[in-house]
Design a protein around this motif. Structure first.
Motif, mmCIF file in Angstrom:
data_model
loop_
_atom_site.group_PDB
_atom_site.id
_atom_site.type_symbol
_atom_site.label_atom_id
_atom_site.label_comp_id
_atom_site.label_asym_id
_atom_site.label_seq_id
_atom_site.Cartn_x
_atom_site.Cartn_y
_atom_site.Cartn_z
ATOM 1 N N LEU A 216 2.823 4.009 6.836
ATOM 2 C CA LEU A 216 1.293 3.432 5.796
ATOM 3 C C LEU A 216 1.934 4.012 4.459
ATOM 4 C CD1 LEU A 216 -1.101 5.840 7.853
ATOM 5 C CD2 LEU A 216 -1.408 3.285 7.051
ATOM 6 N N PHE A 217 2.535 4.287 3.974
ATOM 7 C CA PHE A 217 2.720 5.271 3.133
ATOM 8 C C PHE A 217 3.643 3.718 2.343
ATOM 9 C CE2 PHE A 217 6.019 6.083 -1.059
ATOM 10 C CZ PHE A 217 5.866 6.880 -1.481
ATOM 11 N N GLY A 218 4.736 2.739 2.984
ATOM 12 C CA GLY A 218 5.168 1.813 2.782
ATOM 13 C C GLY A 218 4.982 0.578 2.584
ATOM 14 N N GLY A 219 3.263 0.818 3.284
ATOM 15 C CA GLY A 219 3.125 -0.394 3.588
ATOM 16 C C GLY A 219 2.067 -0.310 1.905
ATOM 17 N N ALA A 220 1.170 0.651 1.921
ATOM 18 C CA ALA A 220 0.776 1.071 0.637
ATOM 19 C C ALA A 220 0.930 0.416 -0.315
ATOM 20 C CB ALA A 220 0.077 2.203 0.752
ATOM 21 N N ILE A 221 2.791 0.588 -0.709
ATOM 22 C CA ILE A 221 3.122 -0.234 -2.201
ATOM 23 C C ILE A 221 3.573 -2.152 -1.561
ATOM 24 C CG2 ILE A 221 5.668 -0.305 -2.590
ATOM 25 C CD1 ILE A 221 6.209 3.341 -2.066
ATOM 26 N N LEU A 222 3.591 -1.846 -0.139
ATOM 27 C CA LEU A 222 4.110 -3.670 0.163
ATOM 28 C C LEU A 222 2.750 -3.898 -0.695
ATOM 29 C CD1 LEU A 222 6.107 -3.648 2.834
ATOM 30 C CD2 LEU A 222 6.859 -4.225 0.666
ATOM 31 N N ILE A 223 1.713 -3.492 0.046
ATOM 32 C CA ILE A 223 0.564 -4.677 -0.080
ATOM 33 C C ILE A 223 0.211 -4.148 -2.020
ATOM 34 C CG2 ILE A 223 -2.035 -4.546 0.026
ATOM 35 C CD1 ILE A 223 -1.868 -2.888 2.550
ATOM 36 N N ALA A 224 0.580 -3.420 -2.406
ATOM 37 C CA ALA A 224 0.300 -3.392 -4.408
ATOM 38 C C ALA A 224 1.212 -4.216 -4.845
ATOM 39 C CB ALA A 224 0.752 -1.271 -4.272
ATOM 40 N N SER A 225 1.837 -4.666 -4.313
ATOM 41 C CA SER A 225 2.956 -5.302 -4.791
ATOM 42 C C SER A 225 2.586 -6.706 -5.127
ATOM 43 C CB SER A 225 4.100 -5.089 -4.680
ATOM 44 O OG SER A 225 4.910 -3.713 -4.887
ATOM 45 N N SER A 226 2.889 -7.258 -3.889
ATOM 46 C CA SER A 226 1.541 -8.495 -3.571
ATOM 47 C C SER A 226 0.126 -8.887 -4.546
ATOM 48 C CB SER A 226 1.209 -8.659 -1.735
ATOM 49 O OG SER A 226 2.223 -8.704 -1.056
ATOM 50 N N LEU A 227 -0.804 -7.731 -4.584
ATOM 51 C CA LEU A 227 -1.438 -7.241 -5.267
ATOM 52 C C LEU A 227 -1.310 -7.886 -7.286
ATOM 53 C CD1 LEU A 227 -4.089 -5.196 -4.356
ATOM 54 C CD2 LEU A 227 -4.173 -8.251 -3.995
ATOM 55 N N ASP A 228 0.056 -7.225 -7.130
ATOM 56 C CA ASP A 228 0.123 -7.399 -9.050
ATOM 57 C C ASP A 228 1.148 -8.177 -8.963
ATOM 58 O OD1 ASP A 228 -0.397 -4.130 -9.148
ATOM 59 O OD2 ASP A 228 1.838 -3.437 -8.841
ATOM 60 N N PHE A 229 1.747 -8.830 -8.425
ATOM 61 C CA PHE A 229 2.054 -10.359 -8.541
ATOM 62 C C PHE A 229 1.910 -10.897 -8.623
ATOM 63 C CE2 PHE A 229 5.325 -14.146 -7.405
ATOM 64 C CZ PHE A 229 6.302 -13.870 -7.845
ATOM 65 N N ILE A 230 0.690 -11.469 -7.528
ATOM 66 C CA ILE A 230 -0.336 -12.422 -8.685
ATOM 67 C C ILE A 230 -1.486 -12.184 -9.539
ATOM 68 C CG2 ILE A 230 -0.658 -13.683 -5.897
ATOM 69 C CD1 ILE A 230 -2.221 -11.233 -5.496
ATOM 70 N N GLY A 231 -0.911 -10.507 -9.967
ATOM 71 C CA GLY A 231 -2.319 -10.821 -11.380
ATOM 72 C C GLY A 231 -3.319 -9.817 -11.343
ATOM 73 N N LEU A 232 -2.973 -8.957 -10.148
ATOM 74 C CA LEU A 232 -4.216 -8.780 -9.662
ATOM 75 C C LEU A 232 -3.825 -6.743 -9.677
ATOM 76 C CD1 LEU A 232 -6.314 -10.952 -7.055
ATOM 77 C CD2 LEU A 232 -7.408 -9.812 -9.128
ATOM 78 N N GLY A 233 -3.001 -6.745 -10.654
ATOM 79 C CA GLY A 233 -2.575 -5.296 -10.420
ATOM 80 C C GLY A 233 -3.606 -4.304 -11.860
ATOM 81 N N PRO A 234 -2.225 -3.322 -11.687
ATOM 82 C CA PRO A 234 -3.820 -2.153 -12.435
ATOM 83 C C PRO A 234 -3.557 -2.714 -14.097
ATOM 84 C CG PRO A 234 -1.868 -1.092 -11.609
ATOM 85 C CD PRO A 234 -1.825 -2.015 -11.041
ATOM 86 N N THR A 235 -4.809 -2.814 -14.831
ATOM 87 C CA THR A 235 -5.136 -3.788 -15.949
ATOM 88 C C THR A 235 -4.571 -2.459 -17.523
ATOM 89 O OG1 THR A 235 -7.161 -2.942 -15.987
ATOM 90 C CG2 THR A 235 -6.880 -5.254 -15.036
ATOM 91 N N ASP A 236 -4.547 -1.143 -17.024
ATOM 92 C CA ASP A 236 -4.193 -0.157 -17.524
ATOM 93 C C ASP A 236 -2.933 1.022 -17.616
ATOM 94 O OD1 ASP A 236 -5.006 1.246 -15.193
ATOM 95 O OD2 ASP A 236 -5.900 2.427 -16.302
ATOM 96 N N GLY A 237 -1.520 -0.234 -17.046
ATOM 97 C CA GLY A 237 -0.193 0.562 -16.748
ATOM 98 C C GLY A 237 0.433 -0.231 -16.422
#
Length: 299
Positions: free
Chosen positions: A222-243
């Motif tokens: 689950l830890f690794g899966g969360a990292i992959l999902i977050a990276s996918s969101l970040d890559f398409i521009g929907l990641g954190p806006t304050d970091g």
């Protein structure tokens, strides 16, 4: 990242667990476990200590010459705007581990609560929880996260981790439910039930301890899966806006044509970092499988 190794099944969980000393004996001699942990711990150390050694607390600050290659004061070079890639990388590592802990932790807690309760109680409770699990399971998680993130004014790493956690637990809950079903009819559970113990006491004092290795390995996935999902969101521009995060570094490098400009130092480190973390977790998980499973030790 959605299946657990077969060897993690607890079909023989009623038997006395192997002594801790024996488990530790095999753990320190398992090369896969040691290599995987070494990779993850090294990157974790870089993410924790690296930012403390920087002169600036803002990884996006314009500090040097534009598009400078690695060397000198900038070990990983600079971006086309003069930002220190090393500073972004170590801060990105910290954000990556944080989203993994938050997302994986929340998903693990929900999965255990739903899986244990459904598997132990059975009947109407099992049907309702199983229906809820199936509903969440068939919902396109990435699409939901895209919509939610798109409508959030300010997005942060913890908030991203929370949304990932509440949408990525179903497969783990189904696995825990299946293992709980196989344990609830064992003699030690019947004895606890006859003694008048309450449901959650039986679950966490009798059933859960026999699934410790299984639950730990599930959390790693689950830890690794969360990292992959977050990276996918970040890559398409929907990641954190304050970091900053490793996924956002890749997104910026792609947006500003780092590949076409030959600025490999901008996109290789974050890509290698994500791959190393997830790959290290997988290798460590395989090693743990061999440590906890006597049959794999002997083979």
């Amino acid at each position: 990242m959605s299946t657990l190794p077969e060897a993690a099944a607890v079909t023989g969980a009623a038997e006395a667990p192997a002594p801790r000393r024996e488990t530790l004996h095999y753990a320190v001699r398992n090369p896969k476990l040691l290599v995987g942990l070494a990779i993850v711990l090294l990157l974790l150390l870089a993410g924790l200590v690296g930012p403390l050694l920087l002169d600036s607390s803002d990884p996006n600050e314009y500090v040097g010459p534009q598009a400078a290659a690695p060397g000198g004061d900038y070990p990983l070079g600079t971006t086309t705007f003069g930002q220190d890639v090393w500073a972004q990388f170590v801060y990105g590592l910290r954000a990556t581990f944080l989203v993994g802990v938050v997302g994986g932790g929340i998903a693990a807690v929900i999965a255990m609560l739903v899986g244990f309760l459904a598997g132990y109680r059975g009947g109407l409770v099992d049907e309702v929880l199983n229906m809820l699990t199936n509903i969440v399971l068939v919902i396109p998680t990435l699409a939901v996260l895209l919509i939610v993130n798109a409508y959030l004014g300010v997005r942060s790493v913890p908030v991203q981790g929370v949304f990932i956690g509440v949408t990525s637990w179903p497969w783990a809950a189904r696995s825990i439910r299946a293992q709980t079903l196989s344990l609830r009819g064992r003699e030690f559970v019947d004895l606890a039930r006859l003694s008048g113990s309450r449901t959650w006491r039986i679950v966490f004092r009798e059933i859960a301890p026999n699934m410790n290795s299984y639950l730990f390995m599930m959390f790693i996935l689950l830890f690794g899966g969360a990292i992959l999902i977050a990276s996918s969101l970040d890559f398409i521009g929907l990641g954190p806006t304050d970091g900053v995060s490793l996924g956002l570094m890749l997104q910026s490098a792609q947006q500003w044509s780092a590949l076409q400009l030959g600025m490999w130092w901008w996109f290789v480190p974050p890509g290698a970092g994500i791959t190393a973390i997830v790959g290290g977790l997988y290798v460590a998980n395989v090693g743990l499988d061999e440590v906890f499973n006597p049959k794999l030790r002997e083979s």
